[in-house]
Design an enzyme around this catalytic site. Sequence first.
Site, PDB file in Angstrom:
ATOM      1  N   GLU A  77      -6.150   0.703  -4.756  1.00  0.00           N
ATOM      2  CA  GLU A  77      -5.786   0.318  -3.394  1.00  0.00           C
ATOM      3  C   GLU A  77      -4.942  -0.936  -3.509  1.00  0.00           C
ATOM      4  O   GLU A  77      -5.435  -2.005  -3.864  1.00  0.00           O
ATOM      5  CB  GLU A  77      -7.029   0.068  -2.552  1.00  0.00           C
ATOM      6  CG  GLU A  77      -6.713   0.110  -1.056  1.00  0.00           C
ATOM      7  CD  GLU A  77      -7.126  -1.131  -0.324  1.00  0.00           C
ATOM      8  OE1 GLU A  77      -6.342  -2.106  -0.329  1.00  0.00           O
ATOM      9  OE2 GLU A  77      -8.210  -1.142   0.253  1.00  0.00           O
ATOM     10  N   GLY A  80      -1.397  -3.095 -10.271  1.00  0.00           N
ATOM     11  CA  GLY A  80      -1.918  -1.733 -10.120  1.00  0.00           C
ATOM     12  C   GLY A  80      -1.097  -0.713 -10.874  1.00  0.00           C
ATOM     13  O   GLY A  80      -1.633   0.243 -11.450  1.00  0.00           O
ATOM     14  N   THR A 131       0.547  -4.532  -6.092  1.00  0.00           N
ATOM     15  CA  THR A 131       1.152  -3.277  -6.540  1.00  0.00           C
ATOM     16  C   THR A 131       1.541  -3.319  -8.009  1.00  0.00           C
ATOM     17  O   THR A 131       1.302  -2.350  -8.750  1.00  0.00           O
ATOM     18  CB  THR A 131       2.383  -2.955  -5.669  1.00  0.00           C
ATOM     19  OG1 THR A 131       1.942  -2.745  -4.318  1.00  0.00           O
ATOM     20  CG2 THR A 131       3.086  -1.696  -6.156  1.00  0.00           C
ATOM     21  N   GLU A 132       2.140  -4.392  -8.471  1.00  0.00           N
ATOM     22  CA  GLU A 132       2.591  -4.419  -9.867  1.00  0.00           C
ATOM     23  C   GLU A 132       1.433  -4.413 -10.857  1.00  0.00           C
ATOM     24  O   GLU A 132       1.465  -3.664 -11.827  1.00  0.00           O
ATOM     25  CB  GLU A 132       3.535  -5.596 -10.095  1.00  0.00           C
ATOM     26  CG  GLU A 132       4.878  -5.427  -9.386  1.00  0.00           C
ATOM     27  CD  GLU A 132       5.494  -4.044  -9.603  1.00  0.00           C
ATOM     28  OE1 GLU A 132       5.584  -3.601 -10.763  1.00  0.00           O
ATOM     29  OE2 GLU A 132       5.868  -3.402  -8.620  1.00  0.00           O
ATOM     30  N   GLY A 180      -5.734  -4.688  -5.375  1.00  0.00           N
ATOM     31  CA  GLY A 180      -4.915  -5.869  -5.596  1.00  0.00           C
ATOM     32  C   GLY A 180      -3.447  -5.570  -5.420  1.00  0.00           C
ATOM     33  O   GLY A 180      -3.063  -4.643  -4.695  1.00  0.00           O
ATOM     34  N   LYS A 214     -15.808  -6.244 -12.910  1.00  0.00           N
ATOM     35  CA  LYS A 214     -15.111  -7.492 -13.200  1.00  0.00           C
ATOM     36  C   LYS A 214     -14.749  -8.147 -11.869  1.00  0.00           C
ATOM     37  O   LYS A 214     -14.006  -7.588 -11.071  1.00  0.00           O
ATOM     38  CB  LYS A 214     -13.858  -7.220 -14.044  1.00  0.00           C
ATOM     39  CG  LYS A 214     -13.197  -8.476 -14.595  1.00  0.00           C
ATOM     40  CD  LYS A 214     -12.132  -8.972 -13.642  1.00  0.00           C
ATOM     41  CE  LYS A 214     -11.493 -10.266 -14.135  1.00  0.00           C
ATOM     42  NZ  LYS A 214     -10.697 -10.924 -13.085  1.00  0.00           N
ATOM     43  N   CYS A 241      -4.970  -6.015   2.502  1.00  0.00           N
ATOM     44  CA  CYS A 241      -3.882  -5.049   2.336  1.00  0.00           C
ATOM     45  C   CYS A 241      -3.614  -4.254   3.610  1.00  0.00           C
ATOM     46  O   CYS A 241      -2.511  -3.754   3.810  1.00  0.00           O
ATOM     47  CB  CYS A 241      -4.212  -4.084   1.185  1.00  0.00           C
ATOM     48  SG  CYS A 241      -4.432  -4.879  -0.408  1.00  0.00           S
ATOM     49  N   GLU A 281       4.947  -7.741   1.170  1.00  0.00           N
ATOM     50  CA  GLU A 281       3.641  -8.197   1.632  1.00  0.00           C
ATOM     51  C   GLU A 281       3.566  -9.721   1.543  1.00  0.00           C
ATOM     52  O   GLU A 281       3.791 -10.303   0.481  1.00  0.00           O
ATOM     53  CB  GLU A 281       2.550  -7.558   0.774  1.00  0.00           C
ATOM     54  CG  GLU A 281       1.157  -7.770   1.291  1.00  0.00           C
ATOM     55  CD  GLU A 281       0.131  -6.984   0.495  1.00  0.00           C
ATOM     56  OE1 GLU A 281      -0.794  -6.428   1.114  1.00  0.00           O
ATOM     57  OE2 GLU A 281       0.251  -6.917  -0.744  1.00  0.00           O
TER      58      GLU A 281
END
Length: 512
Positions: free
Chosen positions: A264, A247, A244-245, A242, A189, A298, A399
Amino acid sequence: MSLTTPPPSVLDLSAAPLATGLRIGGQVLEGSAAPIDVINPATGEVIVRVASADEHDVDRAVHAAADTFRSGTWSRLAAHDRARVMHRFADGIEARMKDLYTLETTNNGRPITETRAQITRLPEWYRYNASLLLADRGAVVPLRGDYHSYTSRFPLGVVGILAPFNHPMMIASKSLAPALATGNSVVLKTSEQTPLTALLLSDIAADAGVPPGVLNVITGLGPTAGAALAEHPRVGKVVFTGGTEPGRAISVAAARRFAKATLELGGKSPVLVFADTPVEVAARGAAFAAFIGAGQTCIAGSRLLVQRECYDEVVDALARITEQIRLGDPAAADTQLGPVISERARSRILTRIRDGVAEGARLVTGGEAAQVPGLPGGYFVQPTVLADVTNDMQVAREEVFGPVVVAIPFDDEGDAVRLANDSPFALGSAIWTRDVARAHRVAEQLEMGMVWINDHHRLDPSSPWGGLKDSGIGREGGWESFHDFTHVRAITVRTAPDDVDWYGGRATGRLN
């Protein structure tokens, strides 16, 4: 900061016909959701409109991948034959290299010199994993008694890869190569913002002999197509790069069905500069760490920790270098910094800068939107240095994902390690020093997935890449990644001359 003069024309896309449809089971299909406009971030203009998948399309792609997997045309293909196709795939990527880096530069705004340097390395990932496939061996397990026990590995089935916008081909390939080499079928995707190179890649794979249904590519929105892929019960592993949330949500979805996940996620990588490093060397290294890819990575060295005795000199030198970085059209060979991906991203970055100044950071240079001659609609941001930051400020802990670096002084080695590790993120880090013993000593104390010494951003298909804490789980690259696309089975053979007769009066020994 300086501005380049735009070239007389934009990049020519005529040599790379734009693929726009979903690739499912060897067919090109229209998506069921509303089509997506793909934007050139250097101009703000629409490049092309592509299909968009909904949950139904995702389900169709996963079932196509699962059916192909069960057929065995790829999953049970002899290792040597599969490796041969992987090498042809790498050859096909090389043959279409100019098309790929032209598309990617146009699609995500990264300067063409950077994009070319990165994408020309893509074939290495496919060849390396083809080589691992041929080199892989099972293990003989020493069991007590008359038994011969060994291990073998087999593919997971369907792998879902959710690729980001910042390095669409490189990040996708880091997982696509081992997933294919180990015999899995894949649903890739793309980011809705940068789908063009992945669609072309699916055509290259088909031309190389990858069977229909082994590599399926879908475009669509994250909350619909991305979520449907991550949550699909027939996906045995999810790979996501992508925030953190998102993920965290993907990890929970995978855990519910006991699927594997490699994630990651965010980063706030510390760059530690010790006073024994020449000031200009440290400043150039810090600029490279912070501003490559417009800081939209990142692993960006966005947290600069400098020993106090050379702090002012390093910050001043970094500011001077930053002000000389050439912003401009990504198509121009002399452009050093392109736009960020979208107007929304630019607005968020500028807000983070203003919030940092409000917290007490000193704006050394940058901090504003940049206007590039000839590209009034582009999403450009001045490369920015914030100094006199403390490690507890939000701008030092969150970030920014843009061309922004914060400078923080430290006193000694112990203080540097403490500050570096005091972060919710733990993806990568760098150490700048001329003291070899210190370099190794400090590296062993950094609680990070990766540490570079006197460098930054370096990757290789043989080296494991990934982080911990809010930077995610799992690794890409090396044997660590290759084997994580497989299950392991233990096979035990009884070699004793007598039969098993536990209930016949001759029960001896141990059950386990």
